[in-house]
Design an enzyme around this catalytic site. Structure first.
Site, PDB file in Angstrom:
ATOM      1  N   ASP A 128       0.790  -1.237   0.000  1.00 22.47           N
ATOM      2  CA  ASP A 128       0.000   0.000   0.000  1.00 22.47           C
ATOM      3  C   ASP A 128       0.828   1.296   0.000  1.00 22.47           C
ATOM      4  O   ASP A 128       0.295   2.362  -0.300  1.00 22.47           O
ATOM      5  CB  ASP A 128      -0.936   0.042   1.213  1.00 22.47           C
ATOM      6  CG  ASP A 128      -2.029  -1.004   1.130  1.00 22.47           C
ATOM      7  OD1 ASP A 128      -2.192  -1.600   0.057  1.00 22.47           O
ATOM      8  OD2 ASP A 128      -2.713  -1.239   2.150  1.00 22.47           O
ATOM      9  N   ARG A 155      -6.549  -2.378 -21.727  1.00 22.87           N
ATOM     10  CA  ARG A 155      -6.584  -1.286 -22.719  1.00 22.87           C
ATOM     11  C   ARG A 155      -6.881  -1.825 -24.122  1.00 22.87           C
ATOM     12  O   ARG A 155      -7.624  -1.218 -24.887  1.00 22.87           O
ATOM     13  CB  ARG A 155      -5.234  -0.561 -22.712  1.00 22.87           C
ATOM     14  CG  ARG A 155      -5.075   0.502 -23.788  1.00 22.87           C
ATOM     15  CD  ARG A 155      -3.670   1.089 -23.716  1.00 22.87           C
ATOM     16  NE  ARG A 155      -3.547   2.055 -22.643  1.00 22.87           N
ATOM     17  CZ  ARG A 155      -3.811   3.357 -22.778  1.00 22.87           C
ATOM     18  NH1 ARG A 155      -4.190   3.844 -23.941  1.00 22.87           N
ATOM     19  NH2 ARG A 155      -3.685   4.183 -21.764  1.00 22.87           N
ATOM     20  N   MET A 170      -5.919  -2.329  -5.276  1.00 21.33           N
ATOM     21  CA  MET A 170      -5.947  -2.407  -3.808  1.00 21.33           C
ATOM     22  C   MET A 170      -5.607  -1.062  -3.155  1.00 21.33           C
ATOM     23  O   MET A 170      -5.117  -0.148  -3.820  1.00 21.33           O
ATOM     24  CB  MET A 170      -4.995  -3.482  -3.328  1.00 21.33           C
ATOM     25  CG  MET A 170      -5.601  -4.862  -3.374  1.00 21.33           C
ATOM     26  SD  MET A 170      -4.506  -6.079  -2.631  1.00 21.33           S
ATOM     27  CE  MET A 170      -5.659  -7.432  -2.441  1.00 21.33           C
ATOM     28  N   ARG A 172      -6.984  -0.075   0.838  1.00 27.11           N
ATOM     29  CA  ARG A 172      -8.203   0.182   1.622  1.00 27.11           C
ATOM     30  C   ARG A 172      -8.282   1.624   2.075  1.00 27.11           C
ATOM     31  O   ARG A 172      -9.313   2.264   2.023  1.00 27.11           O
ATOM     32  CB  ARG A 172      -8.194  -0.703   2.879  1.00 27.11           C
ATOM     33  CG  ARG A 172      -8.944  -1.969   2.722  1.00 27.11           C
ATOM     34  CD  ARG A 172      -8.878  -2.746   3.991  1.00 27.11           C
ATOM     35  NE  ARG A 172      -7.476  -3.067   4.343  1.00 27.11           N
ATOM     36  CZ  ARG A 172      -7.110  -4.111   5.056  1.00 27.11           C
ATOM     37  NH1 ARG A 172      -8.014  -4.926   5.503  1.00 27.11           N
ATOM     38  NH2 ARG A 172      -5.849  -4.346   5.327  1.00 27.11           N
ATOM     39  N   GLY A 186      -1.665   5.754 -18.115  1.00 26.51           N
ATOM     40  CA  GLY A 186      -2.343   6.766 -18.933  1.00 26.51           C
ATOM     41  C   GLY A 186      -3.853   6.690 -18.807  1.00 26.51           C
ATOM     42  O   GLY A 186      -4.572   6.807 -19.801  1.00 26.51           O
TER      43      GLY A 186
HETATM   44  O1  F6P Z   1      -2.606  -3.936   3.183  1.00 24.96           O
HETATM   45  C1  F6P Z   1      -2.366  -4.636   2.018  1.00 24.96           C
HETATM   46  C2  F6P Z   1      -3.653  -5.068   1.367  1.00 24.96           C
HETATM   47  O2  F6P Z   1      -3.336  -5.772   0.197  1.00 24.96           O
HETATM   48  C3  F6P Z   1      -4.653  -3.945   1.068  1.00 24.96           C
HETATM   49  O3  F6P Z   1      -4.349  -3.200  -0.072  1.00 24.96           O
HETATM   50  C4  F6P Z   1      -5.921  -4.734   0.959  1.00 24.96           C
HETATM   51  O4  F6P Z   1      -7.045  -3.916   1.205  1.00 24.96           O
HETATM   52  C5  F6P Z   1      -5.768  -5.776   2.034  1.00 24.96           C
HETATM   53  O5  F6P Z   1      -4.372  -5.937   2.219  1.00 24.96           O
HETATM   54  C6  F6P Z   1      -6.398  -7.110   1.740  1.00 24.96           C
HETATM   55  O6  F6P Z   1      -6.112  -7.964   2.792  1.00 24.96           O
HETATM   56  P1  F6P Z   1      -6.473  -9.515   2.811  1.00 24.96           P
HETATM   57  O7  F6P Z   1      -5.565 -10.209   1.826  1.00 24.96           O
HETATM   58  O8  F6P Z   1      -6.206  -9.950   4.208  1.00 24.96           O
HETATM   59  O9  F6P Z   1      -7.907  -9.620   2.404  1.00 24.96           O
END
Ligand code: F6P
Length: 323
Positions: A128, A155, A170, A172, A186
């Protein structure tokens, strides 16, 4: 410092293995024995450890995931769980602990230090990139490269069929993956948790671009953005843009896997090396990072509570270069 323990916790991230290798090899070079803890804090509570020697970390620098496994431990959130972990560290005569993970991992480490005086340092392992006190986190570069590769493939279809795609990535609570993926691929628009993106503004921009004869659009959606994920956004836009062919794609856990990029391997190697030097210098209760190419040390308190957000100019630039 004679014996240290090492664990990975929270979501896995590509480059964790490279960091494990660097911690183990630097420690052994400094005559410190390293004990790898399986399954994060869960393994610390259960005493699930084994000594790691140089050959144990051979042939892993290029591998995704974590050879130590990982977990999001519920038991460690309780004082009783942490007490058990601390008793184990004491009985096993561990002088220092290196934890690799994100915010949750750092919170656990901070408790171990405050409640039980454990010498602990943390390395930022999360795709993240949302950890305060480091320019980049382990796994972020690989994750955005994976996401960009996926968007490039989408694309082709978007272009061939003149479609609008909402592509969810991803993050959150953080828009770093979305912002960097959006810029590098892009994209036409990026929905970020840090910005109050309005769907109305997006629809307006889209209508203008259609008048300019822009026939396909790639829109990147951070999973944690306030307007909902790709599915919700697509539903909402379908009601207002009936004539446009709208599809969604959720990249999901593809972003967490795969061989780390060279950049992630180098970052992980540096951070692992810094971790041992920090413990030997008597540093504890700190998150280690890399800022402008130099080691940086941030208290766990600051690393957890201070918010790291994408720079405003990057958000502005993304808008200027898009629709
Ligand atoms: O924190 C890393 C992350 O990949 C986030 O981007 C994502 O929301 C979360 O973990 C998902 O976690 P899990 O694999 O436990 O569902």
């Amino acid at each position: 410092m004679k014996r240290i323990a090492l664990l990975t916790s929270g979501g896995d991230a590509p480059g964790m293995n490279a960091a494990i290798r660097a911690v183990v090899r630097t420690a052994i070079y400094k005559n410190i024995s390293v004990f790898g803890v399986n399954r994060g804090y869960s393994g610390l509570i259960d005493g699930d450890v084994k000594q790691l020697l140089k050959p144990d970390v051979a042939n892993i620098i290029h591998k995704g995931g974590t050879i130590l496994k990982t977990a999001r431990s519920e038991a460690f959130r309780t004082p009783e769980g942490r007490q058990k972990a601390a008793e184990f560290l004491d009985a096993f005569e561990i002088d220092g602990l290196v934890v690799i993970g994100g915010n949750g991992t750092y919170t656990g480490a901070k408790f171990l230090y405050e409640e039980h005086g454990v010498n602990v340092v943390g390395l930022p392992g999360t795709i993240d990139n949302d950890i305060f006190g480091t320019d980049f986190t382990i796994g972020f570069d690989t994750a955005i490269n994976t996401a960009v590769e996926a968007v490039d493939k989408i694309r082709d279809t978007a272009d061939s069929h003149s479609r609008l795609f909402f592509i969810e990535v991803m993050g959150r609570h953080s828009g770093y993956i979305a912002l960097h993926t959006g810029i590098a691929s892009g994209s036409s628009y990026i929905f970020l948790p840090e910005v109050d993106n309005s769907v109305e503004k997006f629809i307006e921009l889209l209508k203008k671009s259609t008048r300019r004869n822009k026939l396909f659009n790639l829109v990147i959606v951070a999973e944690g953005n306030t307007n909902g994920g790709a599915t919700e956004l697509s539903k909402r836009c379908k009601e207002e843009l009936g004539e446009i062919d709208i599809k969604t794609a959720i990249i999901g856990h593809l972003q967490r896997g795969g061989s780390p990029t060279a950049s992630d391997r180098i970052l992980s190697s540096k951070l692992g090396y810094y971790a041992i030097n920090a413990l030997l210098d008597g540093k504890t209760n700190v998150a280690i990072g890399s800022v402008n190419g130099e080691p940086s040390y941030t208290s766990f308190e600051d690393a957890i509570t201070k918010k790291k957000s994408p720079q405003n100019f990057m958000i502005d630039m993304a808008e200027i270069l898009a629709l």
